[in-house]
Write a protein that holds these residues in place. Structure first.
Motif, PDB file in Angstrom:
ATOM      1  N   MET A   1      12.716  -0.306  -5.617  1.00 40.45           N
ATOM      2  CA  MET A   1      12.208  -1.168  -6.698  1.00 40.45           C
ATOM      3  C   MET A   1      11.844  -2.538  -6.132  1.00 40.45           C
ATOM      4  O   MET A   1      12.601  -3.112  -5.366  1.00 40.45           O
ATOM      5  N   ALA A   2      10.668  -3.051  -6.513  1.00 36.21           N
ATOM      6  CA  ALA A   2      10.217  -4.336  -5.989  1.00 36.21           C
ATOM      7  C   ALA A   2      11.115  -5.459  -6.472  1.00 36.21           C
ATOM      8  O   ALA A   2      11.616  -5.451  -7.586  1.00 36.21           O
ATOM      9  N   ILE A   3      11.324  -6.433  -5.612  1.00 34.99           N
ATOM     10  CA  ILE A   3      12.120  -7.595  -5.958  1.00 34.99           C
ATOM     11  C   ILE A   3      11.278  -8.526  -6.824  1.00 34.99           C
ATOM     12  O   ILE A   3      10.114  -8.799  -6.520  1.00 34.99           O
TER      13      ILE A   3
ATOM     14  N   GLN B   1      15.107 -13.280   1.316  1.00 40.34           N
ATOM     15  CA  GLN B   1      14.693 -12.691   0.048  1.00 40.34           C
ATOM     16  C   GLN B   1      13.180 -12.749  -0.106  1.00 40.34           C
ATOM     17  O   GLN B   1      12.564 -11.811  -0.625  1.00 40.34           O
ATOM     18  N   ALA B   2      12.565 -13.842   0.332  1.00 35.64           N
ATOM     19  CA  ALA B   2      11.111 -13.955   0.284  1.00 35.64           C
ATOM     20  C   ALA B   2      10.464 -12.898   1.175  1.00 35.64           C
ATOM     21  O   ALA B   2       9.484 -12.254   0.789  1.00 35.64           O
TER      22      ALA B   2
ATOM     23  N   GLU C   1       7.323  -5.650   0.164  1.00 36.62           N
ATOM     24  CA  GLU C   1       6.941  -4.705  -0.884  1.00 36.62           C
ATOM     25  C   GLU C   1       5.658  -5.140  -1.584  1.00 36.62           C
ATOM     26  O   GLU C   1       4.751  -4.324  -1.806  1.00 36.62           O
ATOM     27  N   ASN C   2       5.564  -6.413  -1.925  1.00 34.07           N
ATOM     28  CA  ASN C   2       4.435  -6.892  -2.718  1.00 34.07           C
ATOM     29  C   ASN C   2       3.125  -6.925  -1.942  1.00 34.07           C
ATOM     30  O   ASN C   2       2.044  -6.907  -2.538  1.00 34.07           O
TER      31      ASN C   2
ATOM     32  N   GLY D   1      -1.058  -3.058   4.555  1.00 29.34           N
ATOM     33  CA  GLY D   1      -0.698  -2.324   5.760  1.00 29.34           C
ATOM     34  C   GLY D   1      -0.466  -3.204   6.966  1.00 29.34           C
ATOM     35  O   GLY D   1       0.182  -4.255   6.881  1.00 29.34           O
ATOM     36  N   ASN D   2      -1.034  -2.796   8.109  1.00 24.37           N
ATOM     37  CA  ASN D   2      -0.792  -3.531   9.356  1.00 24.37           C
ATOM     38  C   ASN D   2      -1.646  -4.782   9.496  1.00 24.37           C
ATOM     39  O   ASN D   2      -1.621  -5.440  10.536  1.00 24.37           O
ATOM     40  N   ARG D   3      -2.364  -5.151   8.440  1.00 22.53           N
ATOM     41  CA  ARG D   3      -3.104  -6.422   8.464  1.00 22.53           C
ATOM     42  C   ARG D   3      -2.159  -7.603   8.300  1.00 22.53           C
ATOM     43  O   ARG D   3      -2.550  -8.737   8.568  1.00 22.53           O
TER      44      ARG D   3
END
Length: 313
Positions: free
Chosen positions: A1-3, A59-60, A66-67, A72-74
């Motif tokens: 689950m996204a923070i 936390q950031a 996730e956000n 991706g790898n960019r």
């Protein structure tokens, strides 16, 4: 689950316009925070732009992983202080950067999360650490520092004219019991500042909380080191954009940019240049960029934001 990490990026359009991200460019967000600016840089540098995102707050970094996963790898996310930029870029094989952003101060998430102890508007344990792995906290500073050290911190970093009185009240209060929470500290500060002397449009604890936060996190030292490191990483024509939120930060950025944009830094009384100093930056705006009327109405935290931009020669 996204923070949950809600964040309204301040001066968003102005930052994007200043850095002008393009496909194939390499960028650094030295203060990832809620990731709003990072997302903008990644979107406008699509499809080949790359971003190194740095933040001292784990936390950031976790939230951003996730956000910003869709890129991706960019995007590379690293937990570190932006003053360590030279090492972080070397470790990741990055050089000749096209643009760097430093959005200083406390993120909306840190202010709104009571457990972080940044806000004088919410009761919580005194903390104020941006990197919670660090030993020094506001609790330790408030309860262990000597009266003169506290006075100097509050006066220097908060520009608080009642610094001596606040320091004295803190020391007297902690003799009775430790000052453990933000609410307890606010109460002490309110006792120290005479009601008639309080500014109508400013919370009496604002300057002291700012001062303690800067001292706990070593923010001004990190800023000076970060600007120097950033300019060494920028390629010619690359830009650095810095958003500040109080006069101490803005003054430091202004003076640092001015020094690095000067061809000579000799004292005025010396008739011939002997410093061998050469300009490494060009100032893009001599006056800071501030929030538009529309942004001020939508985000009250933008009211004190100032953006300065410089370009590598």
């Amino acid at each position: 689950m996204a923070i949950t990490f809600n964040h309204l990026p301040v001066l968003y359009n102005e930052v994007i316009d200043s850095l002008a991200p393009h496909s194939g460019g390499i960028y650094i967000d030295g203060t990832l925070g809620g990731g709003g600016h990072s997302r903008g840089i990644l979107e406008t540098s699509s499809p080949m732009g790359r971003l190194l995102a740095i933040d001292k707050d784990n936390q950031a970094c976790s939230a951003a992983a996730e956000n910003l996963a869709e890129f991706g790898n960019r995007v590379i996310i690293v937990q570190a202080n932006f003053s360590e930029m030279a090492k972080v870029t070397a470790d990741n094989g990055i050089n000749n950067v096209d643009g760097i952003l430093l959005d200083l101060g406390v993120s909306s998430f840190q202010l709104d999360e009571p457990s972080r102890g940044f806000s004088y508007m919410q009761d919580a344990q005194l903390d104020m650490r941006m990197n919670r792995e660090n030993e020094l906290s506001a609790y330790i500073l408030v309860n262990k520092a000597g009266e003169e050290e506290l006075r100097q911190i509050i006066q220097k970093y908060g520009e608080e004219r009642w610094a001596a009185r606040i320091a004295k009240f803190i020391v007297n209060e902690r003799k009775i019991a430790p000052i453990s929470t933000t609410a307890e500290l606010v109460t002490v500060i309110k006792k120290a500042i005479p009601a008639a002397a309080r500014e109508k449009d400013q919370h009496p604890a604002k300057r002291t909380f700012q001062a303690l936060r800067i001292a706990v996190n070593g923010e001004l030292d990190e800023l000076a080191e970060g600007i120097a490191a950033a300019c060494n990483i920028l390629k010619p024509g690359g830009r650095i954009a810095v958003i500040t939120f109080h006069s101490l930060e803005d003054r430091l950025v202004k003076e640092k940019f001015k020094y690095m944009a000067s061809e000579c830094v000799c004292p005025p009384h010396i008739p011939v240049c002997i410093c061998n100093h050469h300009a490494s930056l060009k100032l893009i705006n001599r006056r800071p960029i501030t929030a538009s009327t529309e942004e001020l109405a939508a985000n009250h935290r933008s009211r004190s934001a100032k953006l300065r931009v410089a370009e590598r020669l």
